[in-house]
Write an enzyme that holds these catalytic residues in place. Structure first.
Site, short mmCIF file in Angstrom:
data_model
loop_
_atom_site.label_atom_id
_atom_site.label_comp_id
_atom_site.label_asym_id
_atom_site.label_seq_id
_atom_site.Cartn_x
_atom_site.Cartn_y
_atom_site.Cartn_z
N GLU A 1 -16.24 37.27 15.05
CA GLU A 1 -15.11 36.93 14.18
C GLU A 1 -15.33 37.41 12.74
O GLU A 1 -14.41 37.94 12.11
CB GLU A 1 -14.86 35.41 14.16
CG GLU A 1 -14.27 34.85 15.45
CD GLU A 1 -15.34 34.38 16.43
OE1 GLU A 1 -16.52 34.75 16.27
OE2 GLU A 1 -14.97 33.65 17.39
N GLU B 1 3.16 39.05 22.11
CA GLU B 1 3.23 39.88 23.33
C GLU B 1 3.03 38.94 24.50
O GLU B 1 2.05 38.21 24.55
CB GLU B 1 2.14 40.96 23.32
CG GLU B 1 2.15 41.81 24.60
CD GLU B 1 0.95 42.75 24.72
OE1 GLU B 1 0.61 43.44 23.75
OE2 GLU B 1 0.37 42.77 25.83
C1 LIG Z 1 -21.36 37.31 13.29
O1 LIG Z 1 -22.55 38.05 13.30
C2 LIG Z 1 -23.14 38.18 12.01
C3 LIG Z 1 -24.29 39.18 12.10
O2 LIG Z 1 -25.02 38.96 13.26
C4 LIG Z 1 -23.56 36.80 11.51
O3 LIG Z 1 -24.12 36.90 10.22
C5 LIG Z 1 -22.32 35.91 11.47
O4 LIG Z 1 -22.67 34.61 11.11
C6 LIG Z 1 -21.61 35.89 12.81
N1 LIG Z 1 -20.36 35.20 12.65
C7 LIG Z 1 -19.94 34.27 13.48
C8 LIG Z 1 -18.62 33.63 13.20
O5 LIG Z 1 -20.57 33.94 14.46
#
Ligand SMILES: *[C@@H]1O[C@H](CO)[C@@H](O)[C@H](O)[C@H]1NC(C)=O
Ligand SMILES: *[C@@H]1O[C@H](CO)[C@@H](O)[C@H](O)[C@H]1NC(C)=O
Ligand SMILES: *[C@@H]1O[C@H](CO)[C@@H](O)[C@H](O)[C@H]1NC(C)=O
Ligand SMILES: *[C@@H]1O[C@H](CO)[C@@H](O)[C@H](O)[C@H]1NC(C)=O
Ligand SMILES: *[C@@H]1O[C@H](CO)[C@@H](O)[C@H](O)[C@H]1NC(C)=O
Ligand SMILES: *[C@@H]1O[C@H](CO)[C@@H](O)[C@H](O)[C@H]1NC(C)=O
Ligand SMILES: *[C@@H]1O[C@H](CO)[C@@H](O)[C@H](O)[C@H]1NC(C)=O
Ligand SMILES: *[C@@H]1O[C@H](CO)[C@@H](O)[C@H](O)[C@H]1NC(C)=O
Ligand SMILES: *[C@@H]1O[C@H](CO)[C@@H](O)[C@H](O)[C@H]1NC(C)=O
Ligand SMILES: *[C@@H]1O[C@H](CO)[C@@H](O)[C@H](O)[C@H]1NC(C)=O
Ligand SMILES: *[C@@H]1O[C@H](CO)[C@@H](O)[C@H](O)[C@H]1NC(C)=O
Ligand SMILES: *[C@@H]1O[C@H](CO)[C@@H](O)[C@H](O)[C@H]1NC(C)=O
Length: 543
Positions: free
Chosen positions: A203, A322
Site C-alpha cells: 500500500e 467497474e
Molecule cells: C511496505 O513496504 C515498505 C518497505 O518494505 C515498508 O517500509 C512499509 O511499512 C510497508 N507498508 C505497509 C503498509 O505495509
C-alpha cells in the site's frame, strides 16, 4: 403459420397470468416511509457504464462516424433518470496502453491468447483515440491513465506525460467527470495476465506512486489545460481496486494517505459476484441467486463501514467503478441470457438499497456480459443484449432523480427464498413503486428445442404486499419479460424493445406484448402474479 404465430404471441411471461398456477406466499409488509437506517438518496447517473479502454472507439465511434446505436441506448436510460449514464473509459487494457504519436488508427492492439483471448495485451493508441470523446452529446467521462506501465518503465511514464494534454483537450467543456490513475492496482503484483510490480509491492508504495503520477498529471494540466484545475473540476476516482481483500487493502490505502492531496472525489471499488470459469457457476446457483448477490456486496459494505471509521466522508461517494456478473468477461449462455437481465435488475437495486452510490456496468466488444455489442464481429452479432434490459428496468424503477419530485430511496424488502427479491422505491418519503423479481430459472429451450408451446405450464408465484394506507385504488403493472431465463433475444420492458434491428436501439412498442395491466389495492393488500424468470414493477398512485 397463422396458428404458430398465435401461439408465439401468447408465449411470453407478459401474457401468462390467465394460466398462472400462482404458488402464493403471505403478505409482505411495506413500510409507510423509508426506515431510519435507509441508505442515502440516489445520486444522478446511478446506472452508469465502464467501457474497456481499448474498445472505447468501437462503442463511441468518432466524429466522422459516430456510433449512434450506442448513443440511442444511452439516451433511453438518460430519458428515464434525467442524466445520461456516465462513462468510465478504463479496465485491464488501460494499464497496457502506450502512446504512439505516429499511429494513424485510434488503436493498434495485439492479442496474446495465453494472457487473454478477449482483449489485446500489447496496445498502442494514436492521437485519434481521443476523437471518440467527441461523439456522444451531453455525456460525462472518467478517463483512465496507465499506472501499471506508468510506474514500471519509461515508455509507460512517457505515455502518461504525452496523453494528459490530449485527454484534457478532448474532455474540456463539461465532459470530464473525474480522472482515474490505474486499474485494479491491488492485483499488479499477482495479475493472471502478467504482474507489473514485484511481489512485495504494498500500500505505501502504491500511494507513493499514485501521488507521484497524479502530481505529474496535475502539472501537465497546468501547462496544457489550466482551466481544468479550477476548484471542483480537478479530481480522481480511486483506488479502483479489484476487490476488498487482495494484496493491497482499500482501508489501509485510505488510512495511509491516498487522499493526501485531497483530490479523491469518488471512492471506487470493483465487484464481480463470481468468475466465468469458476466451478459450479450456473444461472440458478449464481446469477439467479439473491443470496449470492447479497454476500458479494456485503464485503463492499463492510469495507465502506471500515472506510467511514477511517474518516471517509459522505461527500466522497462509495461507488462500483467497474462491475458485472462474472469476471473474465462473462460466461456464454449465462452472462448474455435473460437470466442476466434479471440479475442486473436485482444487483443494481440491491446496490442502491444498501448504500452503493453508483454502479458502472463494465463491457467491451465481444464481452459475454456486455449490455450491447457496438459493431458486428465474427464472434458476436451487433445488437442490444439482455443485460441492457435489466439495467434499463432498474433505471425505470429509480426514475428521474433530478426533477424536483423529492429524494429517491430504494428499500430492500427481505423475502423468504433466495430465488426471489423485492424492493420498494420511495420518492419524497412516499411509496411509489414495488419491484418483485422471480429468479426461479425457467428454460425456454430443452436440449436446443423450443418449449414455447408449453408456456401455459410456466410456473408463477403470487406475491402479496401490505402497502401504506395512502396507496389506494389502481396500481399500474409493468413487466420485464422474455420466453425464459435461457432466452438470449426477445426481451421486453413494459412492451418496449430497444433492439438494434427494430430502430437502432430507440424504443419500439411491440404490438404482441400486453401492456397497461392494472392491479388493485384491496383491504390494504395488492397482489401480483410473477412468472418464473420474470419481474414485475407495481406503480402506485398517479403521481
Ligand atoms: C511496505 O513496504 C515498505 C518497505 O518494505 C515498508 O517500509 C512499509 O511499512 C510497508 N507498508 C505497509 C503498509 O505495509
Ligand atoms: C413480437 O414481435 C417482435 C417484433 O416484431 C418479434 O421479434 C417477436 O418475435 C414477437 N414475439 C412474440 C412472442 O411473438
Ligand atoms: C432523451 O432522448 C432524446 C432523444 O430522443 C434526447 O435528445 C434527450 O437529450 C434525452 N434526454 C436526456 C435527459 O438524456
Ligand atoms: C508507431 O506507429 C508507426 C506508424 O504506424 C509505426 O511505423 C511504428 O512502428 C509504431 N511504433 C511502435 C513502437 O509501435
Ligand atoms: C502494431 O503493434 C504491433 C505489435 O507491437 C507491431 O508489430 C505493429 O507494427 C504495429 N502496427 C502499427 C501500424 O503500428
Ligand atoms: C515519479 O515517477 C517517475 C517515473 O517512474 C520517476 O521518474 C520520478 O522520479 C518519480 N518522482 C518521484 C518524486 O518519485
Ligand atoms: C515491472 O514489471 C515486471 C514484470 O513484468 C516486474 O518484474 C518488475 O519488478 C516491474 N518493475 C517495477 C519498477 O515495478
Ligand atoms: C445461492 O448461493 C449461496 C451462496 O453461494 C449458496 O449457499 C446457495 O446454495 C445458492 N442457492 C442456489 C439455489 O443455488
Ligand atoms: C435496516 O435495518 C433492518 C432491520 O434491522 C435490516 O434488515 C436492514 O438490512 C437495514 N437496512 C440497511 C440499508 O442497512
Ligand atoms: C475474426 O476477426 C478478427 C479481427 O478482425 C480477425 O483477426 C480474425 O482473423 C477473424 N477470424 C475469423 C475466423 O474470421
Ligand atoms: C435449464 O437448462 C440448463 C442447461 O441445459 C440446465 O442446466 C438447467 O438445469 C435447466 N434449468 C431448469 C430450471 O430446467
Ligand atoms: C436432453 O439431453 C440429455 C443428454 O443427451 C438427455 O439425457 C435428456 O433426456 C434430454 N432431455 C430431453 C427433455 O429431451
Amino acid at each position: 403459420m397463422v396458428i404458430m404465430s398465435f401461439f408465439l404471441a401468447l408465449a411470453s411471461c407478459c401474457q401468462y397470468f390467465a394460466f398462472a398456477s400462482g404458488r402464493s406466499t403471505s403478505a409482505i409488509a411495506v413500510p409507510n416511509s423509508p426506515p431510519s437506517n435507509s441508505s442515502l438518496p440516489i445520486m444522478e447517473a446511478f446506472i452508469s457504464y465502464s467501457i474497456e479502454f481499448v474498445f472505447f472507439p468501437d462503442f463511441a465511434g468518432n466524429p466522422t462516424s459516430p456510433n449512434t446505436f450506442s448513443n440511442n441506448l444511452l439516451n433511453n436510460i438518460g430519458n428515464l433518470t434525467g442524466t445520461k449514464p456516465y462513462i468510465r473509459v478504463g479496465g485491464n487494457t488501460q494499464d497496457y496502453v502506450l502512446y504512439n504519436a505516429s499511429l494513424r488508427t485510434a488503436v493498434n492492439g495485439t492479442y496474446d491468447n495465453s494472457r487473454s483471448p478477449d482483449y489485446p495485451t500489447t496496445i498502442f493508441i494514436g492521437p485519434s483515440f481521443f476523437d471518440s470523446y467527441n461523439t456522444f452529446p451531453d455525456t460525462k467521462y472518467i478517463h483512465g491513465f496507465n499506472l501499471g506501465l506508468g510506474g514500471n518503465n519509461s515508455a509507460g511514464w512517457q505515455t502518461l506525460l504525452d496523453t494528459v494534454p490530449l485527454a484534457c483537450k478532448a474532455l474540456g467543456g463539461d465532459k470530464l467527470l473525474w480522472w482515474e490513475y490505474g486499474n485494479e492496482p491491488d492485483l499488479y503484483s499477482t495479475s493472471a495476465q502478467g504482474p507489473v510490480r514485484p511481489s512485495k509491492w504494498n500500500e505505501s508504495q502504491y500511494i507513493e506512486q499514485w501521488l507521484n503520477g497524479t502530481r505529474a498529471i496535475k502539472s501537465q494540466l497546468k501547462k496544457y489545460c489550466p482551466e481544468m484545475l479550477e476548484a471542483d473540476r480537478y479530481g480522481y476516482l480511486a483506488p479502483s481496486f479489484a476487490g476488498t481483500n487482495n494484496r493491497l487493502k482499500p482501508v489501509t490505502t485510505w488510512r495511509d494517505g491516498l487522499n493526501a492531496d485531497e483530490d479523491v472525489k469518488i471512492f471506487s471499488s470493483h465487484n464481480y459476484i463470481s468468475g466465468a470459469t469458476q466451478p459450479g457457476v450456473t444461472l440458478q446457483n449464481t446469477l439467479l441467486n439473491h443470496t449470492k448477490t447479497r454476500l458479494s456486496i456485503s464485503s463492499q459494505i463492510a469495507t465502506l463501514t471500515n472506510l467511514s471509521l477511517q474518516g471517509l466522508p459522505q461527500s466522497i461517494p462509495f461507488t462500483l467503478g467497474e462491475t458485472n456478473s462474472l469476471y473474465n468477461q462473462g460466461k456464454p449462455g449465462l452472462s448474455n441470457s435473460f437470466g442476466a437481465a434479471l440479475w442486473n435488475l436485482d444487483f443494481n437495486l440491491y446496490c442502491a438499497a444498501v448504500g452503493i452510490r453508483r454502479v458502472h456496468m463494465h463491457m467491451g466488444t465481444d464481452y459475454r456480459y456486455a449490455a450491447w455489442q457496438p459493431l458486428q464481429t465474427n464472434k458476436t452479432s451487433l445488437g442490444t443484449k439482455p443485460p441492457y434490459y435489466g439495467q434499463l428496468a432498474a433505471a425505470a424503477v429509480i426514475g428521474d432523480v433530478r426533477k424536483n419530485r423529492g429524494e429517491v430511496r430504494i428499500v430492500h424488502l427481505p423475502l423468504e427464498g433466495e430465488m426471489e427479491a423485492a424492493y420498494a422505491a420511495f420518492v419524497g418519503g412516499r411509496l411509489e413503486k414495488i419491484t418483485v423479481i422471480n429468479l426461479r430459472a425457467y428454460n425456454h429451450t430443452v436440449n436446443g428445442t423450443s418449449s414455447v408451446l408449453n408456456e401455459e405450464e410456466r410456473p408463477s408465484e403470487t406475491y402479496r404486499f401490505k402497502v401504506p394506507m395512502y396507496c389506494g385504488g389502481k396500481v399500474g403493472v409493468k413487466r420485464l419479460c422474455a420466453n425464459g431465463s435461457d432466452a438470449i433475444s426477445g426481451v421486453t420492458w413494459n412492451g418496449w424493445s430497444y433492439n438494434w434491428e427494430l430502430d437502432e436501439g430507440r424504443p419500439v412498442r411491440l404490438s404482441n406484448v400486453t401492456v397497461g395491466e392494472v392491479a388493485r389495492v384491496e383491504r390494504g393488500v395488492v397482489s401480483v402474479d410473477v412468472a418464473d424468470s420474470s419481474a414485475a414493477v407495481l406503480e402506485f398512485g398517479g403521481r
